[in-house]
Design a protein around this motif. Structure first.
Motif, short mmCIF file in Angstrom:
data_model
loop_
_atom_site.label_atom_id
_atom_site.label_comp_id
_atom_site.label_asym_id
_atom_site.label_seq_id
_atom_site.Cartn_x
_atom_site.Cartn_y
_atom_site.Cartn_z
N ILE A 194 -19.87 -4.87 -17.42
CA ILE A 194 -19.67 -3.75 -18.34
C ILE A 194 -20.49 -2.54 -17.88
O ILE A 194 -20.01 -1.40 -17.89
CB ILE A 194 -20.05 -4.16 -19.77
N TYR A 195 -21.73 -2.80 -17.45
CA TYR A 195 -22.55 -1.70 -16.95
C TYR A 195 -21.98 -1.15 -15.64
O TYR A 195 -22.05 0.06 -15.38
CB TYR A 195 -23.98 -2.18 -16.74
N GLU A 196 -21.44 -2.04 -14.82
CA GLU A 196 -20.84 -1.58 -13.56
C GLU A 196 -19.63 -0.68 -13.83
O GLU A 196 -19.44 0.34 -13.15
CB GLU A 196 -20.43 -2.79 -12.71
N ALA A 197 -18.83 -1.05 -14.84
CA ALA A 197 -17.68 -0.22 -15.19
C ALA A 197 -18.13 1.14 -15.73
O ALA A 197 -17.53 2.18 -15.42
CB ALA A 197 -16.81 -0.94 -16.23
N ALA A 198 -19.19 1.14 -16.53
CA ALA A 198 -19.72 2.40 -17.05
C ALA A 198 -20.28 3.27 -15.94
O ALA A 198 -20.15 4.50 -15.97
CB ALA A 198 -20.80 2.12 -18.09
N GLU A 199 -20.88 2.64 -14.92
CA GLU A 199 -21.41 3.39 -13.78
C GLU A 199 -20.28 4.02 -12.98
O GLU A 199 -20.40 5.16 -12.50
CB GLU A 199 -22.25 2.46 -12.91
N ILE A 200 -19.19 3.28 -12.83
CA ILE A 200 -18.03 3.83 -12.13
C ILE A 200 -17.46 5.04 -12.88
O ILE A 200 -17.03 6.04 -12.27
CB ILE A 200 -16.94 2.74 -11.94
N ASP A 201 -17.47 4.94 -14.22
CA ASP A 201 -16.98 6.06 -15.04
C ASP A 201 -17.98 7.19 -15.16
O ASP A 201 -17.73 8.17 -15.88
CB ASP A 201 -16.61 5.55 -16.44
N ARG A 202 -19.13 7.04 -14.50
CA ARG A 202 -20.18 8.06 -14.50
C ARG A 202 -20.70 8.38 -15.91
O ARG A 202 -20.95 9.54 -16.26
CB ARG A 202 -19.69 9.34 -13.82
N ALA A 203 -20.86 7.33 -16.70
CA ALA A 203 -21.40 7.51 -18.04
C ALA A 203 -22.91 7.73 -17.95
O ALA A 203 -23.60 7.12 -17.13
CB ALA A 203 -21.12 6.28 -18.90
N SER A 204 -23.43 8.60 -18.77
CA SER A 204 -24.87 8.87 -18.78
C SER A 204 -25.63 7.69 -19.35
O SER A 204 -25.07 6.81 -20.01
CB SER A 204 -25.16 10.13 -19.60
N ARG A 205 -26.94 7.68 -19.12
CA ARG A 205 -27.77 6.58 -19.64
C ARG A 205 -27.74 6.53 -21.16
O ARG A 205 -27.71 5.46 -21.76
CB ARG A 205 -29.21 6.73 -19.15
N TRP A 206 -27.79 7.70 -21.79
CA TRP A 206 -27.74 7.73 -23.25
C TRP A 206 -26.40 7.22 -23.76
O TRP A 206 -26.35 6.49 -24.75
CB TRP A 206 -27.99 9.15 -23.73
N MET A 207 -25.31 7.56 -23.08
CA MET A 207 -24.00 7.07 -23.48
C MET A 207 -23.90 5.56 -23.32
O MET A 207 -23.36 4.86 -24.19
CB MET A 207 -22.92 7.77 -22.64
#
Length: 304
Positions: A194-207
């Motif tokens: 899930i974190y890897e997918a968020a990193e791919i989507d360039r989500a910020s740390r706060w998001m």
């Protein structure tokens, strides 16, 4: 399988009876040890039972009328609610922050966790007595350290404005590791993809924290808050060891029971105090259990 072995095997009804035969004695013992004191305490709350003797008679709801009209009870209720709110809030924030810091690989992590968990594993009464010495205004270690740093040295155990703060300080020191441990379990249970997918989507740390970490940890955090709230509502040992049960500035509901029963000898009124605490614990537990169930159902729908 031979016919003899098939006949020797017990049927479903016999297996059920056999299981109940093993379980029933333990259930009866548990009910006797838990249900009888509860029922007897409720009965005593409607009587004029007194440690000094005398005939016990039913007085109806008189004890509850006295209880809710007493300024001492209102003060104990306010202090208990304030203590529960402050202690759990501080412990949750500090514990979750420590869990976030220790979630990833940290040098010496097993040693750090062991040191942090030590306060939670020791006897609360013994620790309270040690903290009584640490917080002493004349020769306490804390004031000596403050004097070395040229800072004011408050009277932690004699100043009415600081007594509750002192008890709160000890409680936070003891139970923040508990919050950290459960928070760490919740963080480690979040799948890494899930974190890897968020990193791919360039989500910020706060998001990531707001939409992934916090919601997925919420059920376990709710459970931790529930366990601590039910325990904090019964706070007695720290009050007893640090300031004593007769100090109005730190008298919680449980300390009020001790004062009513063992100083005033009013067992009936003390039993009414106990019933009120029981109702408060059940109410808090019910609210949090329903909240945790709603979070689990919501997450189940999302995963489905």
């Amino acid at each position: 399988m031979s016919r003899k072995e098939d006949r020797a095997r017990p049927g479903p009804a016999q297996s059920r009876l056999l299981g109940w035969g093993f379980v029933t004695p333990a259930l009866i013992l548990l009910l006797a040890m838990n249900l009888f004191p509860l029922v007897f305490n409720i009965y005593l709350s409607f009587t004029n039972a007194d440690l000094s003797g005398g005939a016990v008679r039913n007085i109806g709801g008189h004890n509850y009328t006295v209880l809710f009209n007493e300024a001492r009870y209102a003060n104990a209720l306010t202090l208990t609610a304030l203590f529960v709110l402050l202690s759990i809030s501080i412990e949750l924030i500090l514990g979750f922050g420590l869990a976030l810091a220790l979630r990833d690989h940290v040098p010496g992590k097993p040693v750090i966790l062991t040191i942090l968990l030590i306060p939670m594993m020791l006897c609360p009464v013994v620790l309270s007595l040690f903290w009584n010495l640490i917080l002493n205004g004349n020769y306490g270690v804390l004031n000596q350290l403050l004097a070395f740093l040229h800072l004011p040295q408050p009277q932690w155990l004699t100043d009415d404005d600081l007594k509750l703060v002192s008890i709160l300080l000890v409680d936070v020191w003891m139970w923040t590791p508990f919050m950290m441990l459960i928070s760490l379990a919740g963080l480690n249970a979040i799948p890494k993809y899930i974190y890897e997918a968020a990193e791919i989507d360039r989500a910020s740390r706060w998001m990531v924290f707001r939409t992934i970490t916090l919601p997925m940890c919420a059920p376990l955090l709710g459970l931790a808050v529930l366990l601590r709230a039910t325990d904090a509502l019964k706070q007695f040992d720290l009050v007893m060891a640090i300031t004593g049960p007769n100090d109005a500035s730190t008298q919680t509901l449980s300390a009020g029971i001790y004062q009513v029963v063992f100083r005033d000898y009013k067992v009936g009124l003390g039993s009414a105090y106990g019933v009120v605490i029981l109702v408060a614990v059940i109410a808090v537990a019910t609210i949090f259990v329903r909240y945790i169930d709603s979070l689990n159902r919501r997450q189940g729908k999302v995963e489905a």
